[in-house]
Design an enzyme around this catalytic site. Structure first.
Site, mmCIF file in Angstrom:
data_model
loop_
_atom_site.group_PDB
_atom_site.id
_atom_site.type_symbol
_atom_site.label_atom_id
_atom_site.label_comp_id
_atom_site.label_asym_id
_atom_site.label_seq_id
_atom_site.Cartn_x
_atom_site.Cartn_y
_atom_site.Cartn_z
ATOM 1 N N ASN A 77 -80.164 45.114 51.491
ATOM 2 C CA ASN A 77 -79.159 44.481 52.101
ATOM 3 C C ASN A 77 -79.523 43.491 52.949
ATOM 4 O O ASN A 77 -78.684 42.743 53.769
ATOM 5 C CB ASN A 77 -78.190 45.653 52.726
ATOM 6 C CG ASN A 77 -77.755 46.389 52.048
ATOM 7 O OD1 ASN A 77 -77.766 47.832 52.010
ATOM 8 N ND2 ASN A 77 -76.885 46.005 50.875
ATOM 9 N N HIS A 174 -71.081 49.474 47.240
ATOM 10 C CA HIS A 174 -72.034 48.182 47.068
ATOM 11 C C HIS A 174 -72.288 47.976 45.368
ATOM 12 O O HIS A 174 -72.394 49.127 44.942
ATOM 13 C CB HIS A 174 -73.575 48.450 47.582
ATOM 14 C CG HIS A 174 -73.586 47.895 49.101
ATOM 15 N ND1 HIS A 174 -74.440 48.764 49.811
ATOM 16 C CD2 HIS A 174 -72.986 47.004 49.675
ATOM 17 C CE1 HIS A 174 -74.291 48.117 51.060
ATOM 18 N NE2 HIS A 174 -73.411 47.252 51.056
ATOM 19 N N ASP A 176 -74.571 47.527 43.737
ATOM 20 C CA ASP A 176 -76.063 48.109 43.186
ATOM 21 C C ASP A 176 -75.925 49.673 43.147
ATOM 22 O O ASP A 176 -76.785 50.388 42.717
ATOM 23 C CB ASP A 176 -77.349 47.796 43.842
ATOM 24 C CG ASP A 176 -77.538 48.257 45.361
ATOM 25 O OD1 ASP A 176 -76.370 48.927 45.723
ATOM 26 O OD2 ASP A 176 -78.289 47.874 46.161
ATOM 27 N N CYS A 270 -81.689 50.478 46.523
ATOM 28 C CA CYS A 270 -81.230 50.134 48.021
ATOM 29 C C CYS A 270 -82.462 49.943 48.839
ATOM 30 O O CYS A 270 -82.537 49.402 49.627
ATOM 31 C CB CYS A 270 -80.312 51.052 48.707
ATOM 32 S SG CYS A 270 -78.793 51.693 47.695
ATOM 33 N N ALA A 525 -19.157 57.939 28.179
ATOM 34 C CA ALA A 525 -18.887 59.189 28.425
ATOM 35 C C ALA A 525 -18.018 59.547 29.805
ATOM 36 O O ALA A 525 -17.192 60.548 29.809
ATOM 37 C CB ALA A 525 -20.185 60.010 28.945
ATOM 38 N N ASP A 603 -20.880 59.675 22.051
ATOM 39 C CA ASP A 603 -20.008 60.330 20.907
ATOM 40 C C ASP A 603 -18.730 59.222 20.735
ATOM 41 O O ASP A 603 -18.452 58.574 21.614
ATOM 42 C CB ASP A 603 -19.127 61.801 21.604
ATOM 43 C CG ASP A 603 -20.335 62.892 21.621
ATOM 44 O OD1 ASP A 603 -21.112 63.202 20.718
ATOM 45 O OD2 ASP A 603 -20.017 63.858 22.781
HETATM 46 N N1 ARG Z 1 -75.895 53.411 55.187
HETATM 47 C C1 ARG Z 1 -76.225 52.147 54.229
HETATM 48 C C2 ARG Z 1 -74.707 51.605 54.256
HETATM 49 O O1 ARG Z 1 -73.790 52.153 54.205
HETATM 50 C C3 ARG Z 1 -76.583 52.482 52.934
HETATM 51 C C4 ARG Z 1 -76.987 51.119 52.115
HETATM 52 C C5 ARG Z 1 -77.316 51.365 50.818
HETATM 53 N N2 ARG Z 1 -77.739 50.048 50.389
HETATM 54 C C6 ARG Z 1 -77.306 49.444 49.080
HETATM 55 N N3 ARG Z 1 -77.964 48.568 48.791
HETATM 56 N N4 ARG Z 1 -76.494 49.942 48.339
HETATM 57 O O2 ARG Z 1 -74.627 50.138 54.342
#
Ligand code: ARG
Length: 696
Positions: A77, A174, A176, A270, A525, A603
């Site tokens: 991230n 997310h 990913d 992640c 009816a 009917d």
């Molecule tokens: N706790 C982090 C969040 O919610 C987890 C991040 C996971 N990162 C990812 N690329 N899916 O932001």
């Protein structure tokens, strides 16, 4: 590192030691109930395992972790990298925003050119944007953390095709977590995390032999959150089926337990960021995302209109961004909001604009253009993308002039012809007729933006009263009916056979005789029941006075219909004295028009029953013209049918013992109806008593 394990490729990954990792807040559903529950030693072991597997195949660069930033380990991230450029993340949650300057510093110190997303737009880096195997396309998510408004920026900045995918399951917040592109162009994804349109798009862009389905068994265990390093795919778990599918694409599967990180909502992928994202040489920057400015005015706060519009945009797969907001601070003071509305494509934006125009949104006055018109491709067929109408007053702009749409009703289209605009059913179009399409040059009165009372009761509130006293509702309806009658207005009654069957015939006859019914709409009816009662004193064979069931009762029903058929019509049966009482006798004697719409279960039918439903629909719509009130009693089909043709401003009262009927009308857009949940016969008795009292 031994010589044999020296990385062959130049792959480089970015990671962060989990020495400050834990769950300290809740910003995704995985974190719920897990605060403080990650085991630091275990987390360290799991991370080290991942680090080792990657280091064996690639280079790993580390950023120093920081206390108070427990999620910094999720380096996916940090941003999105292409070549030496990095688009820095701007986190949706304040909890993670403090990571931004640390990541920025690291990127700057390591020779990257750091690019910021435009102000106020959220973007969560490689967690929500994934390059496909060829490097010529970027799959980008919206709907949860990353804003749809960031997608055109990604396309421009990296000169790359951006495909917008909407996430709809909060567990997969997310991209990913549910979408895994493999180096050869294959894509493994969990369809349940995306909306229908996104799944269609993935399927249209990824050839069948390159699609890997991540199933219900794998998806919630973070299988798609896998990192590809060299020839291995490292993941938290994989079913036999998924491993096999991945092996078929020339990769090995390494399973590592990431239980501690899953408590924070993350797993293998992640925890990494690819630093050397290879880009295809030939790319074209393109995002299908389009946006338009919408303006909304009226009683936005206390009518919940603003939240309805915002929900409509989001639920239809769009995104909004409020630019400017002026709030009224008293009940009848108007508010005004200006917002950008974005959608993943032109057709989607048109559809969203159409829906919010119906709720009263408009283009700002400076941006108004004529309505887009397209010809009907053949008789009775509308052009694609036609605007479908509501019951509310609507105007369209043609040749720089606003035209008031006449014959407004719901589920119609708008025809522009000879400088006038008219609401029409699709089937009534002639080939070449110009029909309003898209979302430009249309404005409608916001149904809820302007509360009004016309001195009578406030009928706008679409109430369904069931637990409330029926007497209260009767009182209100009687008062309104009496008022309409006194000023020579029109009340149209829509009624089902139950009204007669439950003893309401006399009351109905009285209403007709006293001038409370301007037209009656029903089916075969109600007339058959009324006539049976007039001739035999029974309704479907049940003695209406004693409730006793006559032997072979249904025969009475058929016999009554048969007698009317012999006479030629209900009218003639009244004339020749065959029908001597009841509702229909009164209607005939007083020349009150009625229309009986046929159905498959009829009917007979009685001679007046119109079995051509298109003709019946137009009879109905002719008879409700100019109605001040529609009183719909115990007939779902006919009530909804009438609701469909009724413009706004008509008081619609729906009485039904089935509590599902009134909401059904409301759902279909008859927002001005009120529902009374009760037995129609009982309602009729109370109503007539009340009206008699008022008549004096
Ligand atoms: N706790 C982090 C969040 O919610 C987890 C991040 C996971 N990162 C990812 N690329 N899916 O932001």
């Amino acid at each position: 590192m031994t010589a044999s394990k020296m990385p062959l490729s130049l792959e480089r990954f970015f990671m962060c030691l989990p020495d400050h990792f834990n769950v300290e807040y809740v910003i995704n559903p995985w974190m719920e109930g897990n605060i403080g529950k990650a085991d630091p030693a275990k987390a360290m072991d799991q991370w080290a395992m991942l680090h080792q597997l990657i280091s064996d195949r690639a280079q790993v660069e580390l950023i120093k972790s920081a206390p108070g930033l427990p999620d910094m380990v999720f380096t996916a991230n940090a941003g999105l990298i292409l070549g030496q450029d990095v688009i820095l993340s701007h986190f949706a949650h304040p909890e993670r925003q403090a990571e931004e300057p640390l990541f920025r510093k690291w990127f700057e110190d390591h020779g990257y050119k750091v690019i910021n997303v435009p102000d106020g737009i959220f973007f969560e880096g490689a967690g929500d944007a994934l390059f496909d195997g060829s490097g010529s396309r970027l799959w980008a998510a919206y709907g949860n953390r990353t804003s749809l408004f960031s997608h055109p920026f990604l396309a421009d900045t990296f000169n790359i095709e951006v495909v917008s995918l909407r996430l709809v399951d909060p567990r997969f917040y997310h991209l990913d977590t549910c979408f895994l592109p493999l180096p050869d162009g294959a894509v493994a994804w969990y369809p349940g995390a995306f909306d229908t349109r996104s799944n269609r798009i993935i399927e249209s862009l990824v050839p069948e032999n390159m699609r890997i389905n991540v199933g219900e068994d794998d998806a919630p265990r973070f299988s798609a959150n896998a990192v590809v390093a060299g020839d291995v795919v490292i993941m938290n778990c994989a079913s036999e089926k998924l491993s096999r599918a991945i092996r078929n694409h020339g990769l090995k599967v390494e399973v590592v337990d990431f239980s501690e990180f899953i408590k924070a909502g993350g797993s293998a992928k992640c925890l990494t960021l690819r630093l050397d994202q290879p880009a295809a040489e030939y790319r074209t920057g393109a995002s299908q995302v389009v946006s338009r400015v919408a303006q909304i005015e009226g009683q936005l706060i206390d009518s919940a209109l603003l939240s309805m519009i915002c929900d409509t945009v989001a639920d239809s797969g769009g995104a909004f961004h409020v630019r400017d907001m002026r709030l009224g601070n008293k009940r009848y003071e108007h508010s005004s909001v200006m917002m950008d509305v974005a959608a993943p494509g032109e057709a989607e934006l048109d559809a969203i604009m159409q829906s919010i125009i119906k709720l009263g949104a408009r283009l700002p006055s400076g941006e108004v253009v004529d309505a887009r018109l397209a010809p009907a491709p053949r008789d009775g067929v509308a052009p694609e993308n036609f605007y479908s109408t509501t019951i509310y007053p609507t105007q369209v702009r043609a040749a720089a002039k606003w035209l008031e749409v006449v014959d407004q009703r719901m589920d119609g289209i708008i025809l522009v012809k000879d400088g006038a605009a008219k609401c029409l059913l699709i089937r009534d179009l002639a080939k070449g007729d110009l029909v309003v399409t898209g979302g430009d040059g249309i404005r409608a009165v916001a149904p809820m933006a302007h509360r009004w009372t016309d001195g009578g009761f406030e009928f706008m509130t679409s109430a369904v009263s069931s637990e409330r006293r029926v007497e209260g509702a009767v009182e209100k309806v009687a008062w309104e009916m009496n008022r309409i009658k006194r000023r020579g207005g029109r009340i149209v009654v829509v009624a089902g056979p139950v009204v007669i069957h439950t003893g309401g015939a006399e009351g109905m006859a009285w209403l007709a005789a006293t001038g409370y019914i301007s037209a009656l709409l029903g089916g075969n009816a109600i007339a058959a029941h009324d006539v049976e009662q007039a001739i035999f004193g029974t309704s479907l064979g049940v003695d209406i006075k004693t409730g006793q069931v006559t032997q072979g009762g249904h025969r009475n029903h058929l016999a009554a219909i048969n007698r009317v058929r012999l006479a030629g019509s209900i009218r003639e049966a009244v004339g020749s004295g065959i029908i001597t009482s009841g509702l229909f006798r009164e209607l005939v004697l007083r020349d009150i028009p009625f229309s009986l719409a046929g159905s498959i279960r009829d009917d007979g039918p009685l001679p007046e029953t119109q079995m051509d439903l298109i003709k019946a629909q137009s009879d109905y719509s002719r008879l409700i013209k100019g109605a001040d009130m529609i009183l719909a009693l115990s007939t779902m089909l006919h009530s909804i049918g009438v609701g469909n043709m009724t413009p706004s401003g008509v008081k619609f009262v729906c009485v039904d013992i089935n509590p599902a009927v009134a909401p059904k009308l409301l759902d279909r857009g008859s927002l001005e109806s009120i529902g009374v949940v009760t037995d129609a016969g009982l309602f009729m008795a109370l109503l007539v008593a009340k009206l008699k009292e008022m008549e004096g």
